[in-house]
Design a protein around this motif. Structure first.
Motif, PDB file in Angstrom:
ATOM      1  N   ILE A   1      13.215   4.226 -13.250  1.00  0.00           N
ATOM      2  CA  ILE A   1      13.851   3.581 -12.112  1.00  0.00           C
ATOM      3  C   ILE A   1      13.963   4.519 -10.915  1.00  0.00           C
ATOM      4  CG2 ILE A   1      16.043   2.633 -11.288  1.00  0.00           C
ATOM      5  CD1 ILE A   1      16.345   1.214 -13.925  1.00  0.00           C
ATOM      6  N   THR A   2      14.220   5.818 -11.153  1.00  0.00           N
ATOM      7  CA  THR A   2      14.330   6.764 -10.033  1.00  0.00           C
ATOM      8  C   THR A   2      13.026   6.839  -9.252  1.00  0.00           C
ATOM      9  OG1 THR A   2      15.947   8.089 -11.256  1.00  0.00           O
ATOM     10  CG2 THR A   2      14.848   9.143  -9.387  1.00  0.00           C
ATOM     11  N   LEU A   3      11.912   6.879  -9.952  1.00  0.00           N
ATOM     12  CA  LEU A   3      10.603   6.903  -9.301  1.00  0.00           C
ATOM     13  C   LEU A   3      10.390   5.628  -8.496  1.00  0.00           C
ATOM     14  CD1 LEU A   3       7.737   8.003  -8.822  1.00  0.00           C
ATOM     15  CD2 LEU A   3       7.079   6.960 -11.007  1.00  0.00           C
TER      16      LEU A   3
ATOM     17  N   PHE B   1       5.212  10.641  -5.546  1.00  0.00           N
ATOM     18  CA  PHE B   1       6.466  10.991  -6.210  1.00  0.00           C
ATOM     19  C   PHE B   1       6.291  11.227  -7.708  1.00  0.00           C
ATOM     20  CE2 PHE B   1       8.618   8.889  -2.501  1.00  0.00           C
ATOM     21  CZ  PHE B   1       9.340  10.007  -2.103  1.00  0.00           C
ATOM     22  N   ALA B   2       5.248  10.643  -8.296  1.00  0.00           N
ATOM     23  CA  ALA B   2       5.033  10.776  -9.739  1.00  0.00           C
ATOM     24  C   ALA B   2       4.811  12.238 -10.146  1.00  0.00           C
ATOM     25  CB  ALA B   2       3.842   9.922 -10.176  1.00  0.00           C
ATOM     26  N   ALA B   3       4.371  13.058  -9.189  1.00  0.00           N
ATOM     27  CA  ALA B   3       4.166  14.479  -9.487  1.00  0.00           C
ATOM     28  C   ALA B   3       5.480  15.236  -9.589  1.00  0.00           C
ATOM     29  CB  ALA B   3       3.286  15.109  -8.410  1.00  0.00           C
TER      30      ALA B   3
ATOM     31  N   SER C   1       0.827  -1.211   0.000  1.00  0.00           N
ATOM     32  CA  SER C   1       0.000   0.000   0.000  1.00  0.00           C
ATOM     33  C   SER C   1       0.863   1.263   0.000  1.00  0.00           C
ATOM     34  CB  SER C   1      -0.950  -0.003   1.202  1.00  0.00           C
ATOM     35  OG  SER C   1      -0.224  -0.079   2.413  1.00  0.00           O
ATOM     36  N   THR C   2       1.945   1.277   0.822  1.00  0.00           N
ATOM     37  CA  THR C   2       2.780   2.477   0.861  1.00  0.00           C
ATOM     38  C   THR C   2       3.570   2.642  -0.427  1.00  0.00           C
ATOM     39  OG1 THR C   2       4.534   1.253   2.023  1.00  0.00           O
ATOM     40  CG2 THR C   2       3.017   2.546   3.370  1.00  0.00           C
ATOM     41  N   TYR C   3       3.933   1.525  -1.065  1.00  0.00           N
ATOM     42  CA  TYR C   3       4.632   1.642  -2.353  1.00  0.00           C
ATOM     43  C   TYR C   3       3.709   2.285  -3.383  1.00  0.00           C
ATOM     44  CZ  TYR C   3       6.924   0.585  -6.745  1.00  0.00           C
ATOM     45  OH  TYR C   3       7.497   0.715  -7.996  1.00  0.00           O
ATOM     46  N   SER C   4       2.484   1.778  -3.492  1.00  0.00           N
ATOM     47  CA  SER C   4       1.533   2.334  -4.458  1.00  0.00           C
ATOM     48  C   SER C   4       1.258   3.805  -4.171  1.00  0.00           C
ATOM     49  CB  SER C   4       0.212   1.542  -4.422  1.00  0.00           C
ATOM     50  OG  SER C   4       0.411   0.201  -4.793  1.00  0.00           O
ATOM     51  N   GLN C   5       1.076   4.123  -2.869  1.00  0.00           N
ATOM     52  CA  GLN C   5       0.761   5.499  -2.497  1.00  0.00           C
ATOM     53  C   GLN C   5       1.959   6.419  -2.729  1.00  0.00           C
ATOM     54  OE1 GLN C   5      -2.353   5.874  -1.638  1.00  0.00           O
ATOM     55  NE2 GLN C   5      -2.350   8.100  -1.354  1.00  0.00           N
ATOM     56  N   ALA C   6       3.153   5.988  -2.308  1.00  0.00           N
ATOM     57  CA  ALA C   6       4.360   6.803  -2.496  1.00  0.00           C
ATOM     58  C   ALA C   6       4.652   7.001  -3.976  1.00  0.00           C
ATOM     59  CB  ALA C   6       5.548   6.136  -1.806  1.00  0.00           C
TER      60      ALA C   6
END
Length: 293
Positions: free
Chosen positions: A207-209, A199-201, A190-195
């Motif tokens: 790979i950095t994202l 970060f996508a913004a 869940s935190t990976y999907s949310q983070a």
């Protein structure tokens, strides 16, 4: 005469079968890199002393040789082939199914957490036999020579456990293993999907994202799951005839509550890179499939 408006292209998905395969392959590739950290983490969790990660690593190398850092690799790979294949495959399948049923809208953080718990609990039950073999193989070197189990590989470990202790012992510690997995996956997936969405913004897709999202996910997961993990490790390595309650009460009585976070550094340095590598490998496999098919 009005022109027909072309329908927008349908969003493409990786087939369900490949979701499972990619998840397992990503986890196995990451394990090949971080197996030494897993071994150090296990030794520290089983040790009653206050030694540092570097002291434990140095002792292992001096007593058992450098290659002993990869003891239990076969069990680690089987664990990923069963546990990670199942949990990532189920999570991605549930995630995409939710989007399809809700007009392409991604699930919110609460739903992601529920999906992670569901996927993790199923995956952990499937992967418990490999987990038991992994704990025993990585712990063996700390025992006196006459007490070592000396499993040759994970398949030798599994067959000997069945022969010497019974098939149900393959699921020894299944309850804390599933409990740990529920905590890990609720936090990690869940935190990976949310983070990743946050970060996508600011970071371009790539790979950095994936790295930034994975490091956040790994830290949260480490803090949340360590107590359950050390209890699971102690139970699965316990002597024959020792009950789970006896293992836990002995741990808390003799070593204190803070012993539940023993080995934090190797745990995070193992889980952090493993999380990063697993998601990077997984994202690259998914991207390659969508690009070349």
């Amino acid at each position: 005469m009005s022109q027909a408006v072309a329908a927008p292209p349908k969003e493409r998905y990786v087939p369900n079968g490949l979701k499972f395969a990619f998840g397992g392959l990503a986890g196995m590739a990451a394990t090949c890199v971080v197996q030494p950290l897993d071994l150090i983490k296990t030794r520290m969790q089983l040790s009653g002393g206050g030694r540092t990660s570097f002291a434990v690593a140095g002792e292992i190398i001096s007593r058992e040789g450098f290659l002993s850092l990869y003891t239990g690799l076969s069990a680690g790979l089987l664990r990923q082939a069963t546990y990670t294949t199942t949990r990532l495959g189920i999570y991605n399948w549930l995630f995409d199914s939710y989007k399809e049923r809700n007009g392409g809208t991604a699930p919110g953080f609460g739903i992601k957490t529920v999906l992670g718990i569901t996927a993790g609990s199923v995956g952990a039950f499937v992967g418990t036999p490999a987990e038991v073999a992994l704990i025993r193989m990585t712990a063996d070197g700390r025992l006196p020579a006459e007490q070592r189990r000396n499993y040759k590989n994970v398949f030798n470990a599994l067959t000997r456990i069945i022969k010497e202790e019974g098939v149900l012992k393959l699921w020894r510690g299944a309850t804390p293993t599933v409990g740990r997995a529920m905590v890990v996956n609720a936090a990690q997936l869940s935190t990976y999907s949310q983070a990743r969405e946050v970060f996508a913004a600011y970071v371009a897709e790539g790979i950095t994202l994936h790295f930034c999202a994975s490091m956040v996910s790994g830290l949260v997961t480490t803090i949340a799951s360590m107590p359950v993990d050390i209890i699971k490790t102690r139970i699965q390595n316990a002597a024959k005839g020792q009950s789970q309650v006896e293992v836990v009460t002995s741990l808390l009585k003799n070593e204190g509550v803070f012993s539940l976070w023993k080995g934090f550094l190797p745990y995070y340095t193992r889980l952090g890179p493993h999380t990063v590598l697993t998601f990077i490998f997984l994202e690259q496999m998914n991207a390659a499939y969508l690009k070349y098919t």
